[in-house]
Write an enzyme that holds these catalytic residues in place. Structure first.
Site, PDB file in Angstrom:
ATOM      1  CG  ASP A  32       4.776   1.740   2.964  1.00  0.00           C
ATOM      2  OD1 ASP A  32       3.857   2.093   2.223  1.00  0.00           O
ATOM      3  OD2 ASP A  32       5.971   1.717   2.609  1.00  0.00           O
ATOM      4  CG  MET A  34       1.666  -2.559   6.123  1.00  0.00           C
ATOM      5  SD  MET A  34       2.781  -3.844   5.580  1.00  0.00           S
ATOM      6  CE  MET A  34       3.779  -2.940   4.405  1.00  0.00           C
TER       7      MET A  34
HETATM    8  C1  DX5 Z   1       4.312  -1.956  -0.228  1.00  0.00           C
HETATM    9  C2  DX5 Z   1       4.580  -0.564   0.246  1.00  0.00           C
HETATM   10  C3  DX5 Z   1       5.692   0.110  -0.465  1.00  0.00           C
HETATM   11  C4  DX5 Z   1       7.049  -0.537  -0.291  1.00  0.00           C
HETATM   12  C5  DX5 Z   1       7.820  -0.316  -1.550  1.00  0.00           C
HETATM   13  O1  DX5 Z   1       3.194  -2.437   0.397  1.00  0.00           O
HETATM   14  O2  DX5 Z   1       3.420   0.241   0.064  1.00  0.00           O
HETATM   15  O3  DX5 Z   1       5.769   1.490  -0.139  1.00  0.00           O
HETATM   16  O4  DX5 Z   1       7.765  -0.036   0.801  1.00  0.00           O
HETATM   17  O5  DX5 Z   1       9.013  -1.006  -1.469  1.00  0.00           O
HETATM   18  P1  DX5 Z   1       9.915  -1.332  -2.742  1.00  0.00           P
HETATM   19  O6  DX5 Z   1      10.268  -0.015  -3.366  1.00  0.00           O
HETATM   20  O7  DX5 Z   1      11.064  -2.043  -2.170  1.00  0.00           O
HETATM   21  O8  DX5 Z   1       9.075  -2.164  -3.675  1.00  0.00           O
HETATM   22 ZN    ZN Z   2       3.586   2.496   0.285  1.00  0.00          ZN
END
Ligand code: DX5
Ligand code: ZN
Length: 213
Positions: A32, A34
């Site tokens: 991920d 950001m």
């Molecule tokens: C959120 C991310 C997800 C996150 C999911 O913005 O895109 O990939 O890591 O984490 P969990 O499974 O803990 O909700």
């Molecule tokens: Zn993600």
């Protein structure tokens, strides 16, 4: 299939995390990225990911939560990524971006935020390899699963079969044994899970159980 999310890993010891992960039943590693603009958070960037890519033995599933993702096709390619996911909401010229990802030799995924309807994919569904449905608002791990996603998975499954698209359905956010089972029943192909795996008492076991759903 299962794509554990690196966001929930212990960043102070990524080498140890990759040691169990490489031997686990996970199919891909979900990454991920950001930018603090497209989403209200910043995670990690390419200088860190370069080292993760070096020690990870599974295909990389890169989820870019950034504006203008087309600017980073070369960086993602340089990681040796298998799949590059861009947000529908971040691409004015989505068709062009998908073409750029393919030209770079990667699989192309398009991601939808919870408020974006599946119907916007009508004219692009045959050009993408995967659709990533967000089941939380992107930016943070550990959020609660939005149940309406189950309807979106079913609708997307119908769109895919109606158009004979080859796209896989991936779902991201709040996935655990319970929501994961519901998603698989609704027609999801790939589950992303962060906290349910990396924060479990036995991550490798949690991985194995989720992979079997
Ligand atoms: C959120 C991310 C997800 C996150 C999911 O913005 O895109 O990939 O890591 O984490 P969990 O499974 O803990 O909700
Ligand atoms: Zn993600």
């Amino acid at each position: 299939m299962l794509s554990p999310s690196l966001l929930a890993a212990n960043f102070a010891n990524l080498e140890a995390e990759m040691e169990w992960f490489n031997k686990s039943s996970a199919d891909w590693l979900h990454i991920d990225v950001m930018d603090g603009v497209f989403v209200p958070n910043i995670s990690f960037g390419f200088p860190v990911l370069k080292h993760v890519a070096r020690i990870c033995r599974k295909p990389l599933d890169v989820h870019l939560m950034i504006v203008q993702p087309e600017k980073f096709v070369d960086e993602v390619k340089a990681l040796g990524a298998y799949l590059m996911n861009v947000h529908y909401e971040a691409c004015t010229h989505l068709h062009r971006v998908i073409g750029q990802i393919h030209e770079a030799g990667m699989k192309a995924g398009v991601t939808l935020n919870p408020a974006t309807p599946v119907s916007v994919l009508e004219d692009i569904i045959c050009d993408v390899d995967l659709v990533l449905l967000m089941s939380v608002n992107p930016g943070f791990g550990g959020q609660k699963f939005i149940p309406h996603t189950l309807e979106k998975v079913k609708e997307l499954r119908q769109l895919i079969s109606r158009t004979s698209s080859k796209a896989l359905i991936e779902v991201d956010g709040g996935v655990n044994m319970e929501t994961g089972k519901q998603l698989k029943e609704a027609g999801a192909d790939v589950l992303v899970a962060g906290n349910a795996i990396f924060r479990a008492p036995d991550p490798a076991k949690a991985c194995e159980e989720l992979a079997k759903l």
